[in-house]
Design an enzyme around this catalytic site. Sequence first.
Site, PDB file in Angstrom:
ATOM      1  N   SER A  71       0.829  -1.215   0.000  1.00 29.58           N
ATOM      2  CA  SER A  71       0.000   0.000   0.000  1.00 29.58           C
ATOM      3  C   SER A  71       0.859   1.260   0.000  1.00 29.58           C
ATOM      4  CB  SER A  71      -0.903   0.029   1.231  1.00 29.58           C
ATOM      5  OG  SER A  71      -1.656  -1.144   1.327  1.00 29.58           O
TER       6      SER A  71
HETATM    7  N1  SAH Z   1       0.099  -4.890   4.002  1.00 23.91           N
HETATM    8  C1  SAH Z   1       0.735  -5.497   2.862  1.00 23.91           C
HETATM    9  C2  SAH Z   1      -0.116  -5.341   1.649  1.00 23.91           C
HETATM   10  C3  SAH Z   1      -0.650  -6.625   1.244  1.00 23.91           C
HETATM   11  S1  SAH Z   1      -1.716  -6.664  -0.151  1.00 23.91           S
HETATM   12  C4  SAH Z   1       2.115  -4.904   2.650  1.00 23.91           C
HETATM   13  O1  SAH Z   1       2.519  -4.040   3.431  1.00 23.91           O
HETATM   14  O2  SAH Z   1       2.822  -5.332   1.740  1.00 23.91           O
HETATM   15  C5  SAH Z   1      -2.926  -7.770   0.486  1.00 23.91           C
HETATM   16  C6  SAH Z   1      -2.439  -9.149   0.821  1.00 23.91           C
HETATM   17  O3  SAH Z   1      -3.559  -9.886   1.307  1.00 23.91           O
HETATM   18  C7  SAH Z   1      -1.900  -9.935  -0.365  1.00 23.91           C
HETATM   19  O4  SAH Z   1      -0.602 -10.372  -0.075  1.00 23.91           O
HETATM   20  C8  SAH Z   1      -2.874 -11.112  -0.506  1.00 23.91           C
HETATM   21  O5  SAH Z   1      -2.258 -12.304  -0.925  1.00 23.91           O
HETATM   22  C9  SAH Z   1      -3.397 -11.223   0.914  1.00 23.91           C
HETATM   23  N2  SAH Z   1      -4.685 -11.930   1.070  1.00 23.91           N
HETATM   24  C10 SAH Z   1      -5.776 -11.894   0.277  1.00 23.91           C
HETATM   25  N3  SAH Z   1      -6.752 -12.667   0.791  1.00 23.91           N
HETATM   26  C11 SAH Z   1      -6.259 -13.191   1.948  1.00 23.91           C
HETATM   27  C12 SAH Z   1      -6.779 -14.069   2.947  1.00 23.91           C
HETATM   28  N4  SAH Z   1      -8.026 -14.567   2.887  1.00 23.91           N
HETATM   29  N5  SAH Z   1      -5.995 -14.392   3.992  1.00 23.91           N
HETATM   30  C13 SAH Z   1      -4.733 -13.912   4.084  1.00 23.91           C
HETATM   31  N6  SAH Z   1      -4.183 -13.079   3.188  1.00 23.91           N
HETATM   32  C14 SAH Z   1      -4.933 -12.719   2.126  1.00 23.91           C
END
Ligand code: SAH
Length: 218
Positions: free
Chosen positions: A65
């Site tokens: 993000s």
């Molecule tokens: N906060 C993170 C951003 C991650 S983007 C950072 O700082 O990099 C959102 C993430 O959520 C992705 O890696 C995706 O794979 C994960 N995601 C999506 N659905 C999910 C679920 N049901 N359980 C765990 N992770 C999930």
Amino acid sequence: MPTEEEFAVQRERMVRDQLIDRNIADPRVLDAMRRVPRHQFVPKEYQFAAYRDRPLSIGYEQTISQPYIVAFMLETLQMSGHEIVLEVGTGSGYQTALLAELGACVYSVERHRMLARQSGQRLDELGYENIEIYVGDGSQGLADMAPFDCIIVSASAPSLPKPLMGQLREAGRLIMPIGDRRSQYLERVWRVDNEFQFERLLQVMFVPLIGRYGFKEI
Ligand code: SAH
């Protein structure tokens, strides 16, 4: 490629121009954002852009993000340093590192095995010892470790996943994007006297939470 010193200058500038100038005021959040080396959480080819005012691709169709959104979400949790935190969506591990700086202990769940593995390795190398990463469907929370003082979900869902409500401690705070696949609002939920108070805070666009209590995979 910028040197570590140049990255540090970029990071300081990010805190001033993107965070302080936009009213992020919690000194603990600002200090954590000054400390965590965001460039080490993005793929090599995007490191030059790590401190820009934008999200970046981290592979597997996922994104890290925008710094402001991360700081905004962290500030809404009002952490003091003693919290047990659940993070859903580890991704790059950047926000996980910030949470580890701000709280006592972080449990983070990631659906993609490779992302979980890479971020776990990175956080180990950086010396974080108060983080545990799990592979699985975070829309179901982490019942074995509950209850949590704070829950932060960095992927969007059509509504607040029920298990997460149940795993939030009394007086706990949860923040997550809620809406449809294209656009959502960050909503903060406080658990007060076993009731849940919702506050709609900011319009955002997050990748979907794919899982039992999120969106279906397409
Ligand atoms: N906060 C993170 C951003 C991650 S983007 C950072 O700082 O990099 C959102 C993430 O959520 C992705 O890696 C995706 O794979 C994960 N995601 C999506 N659905 C999910 C679920 N049901 N359980 C765990 N992770 C999930």
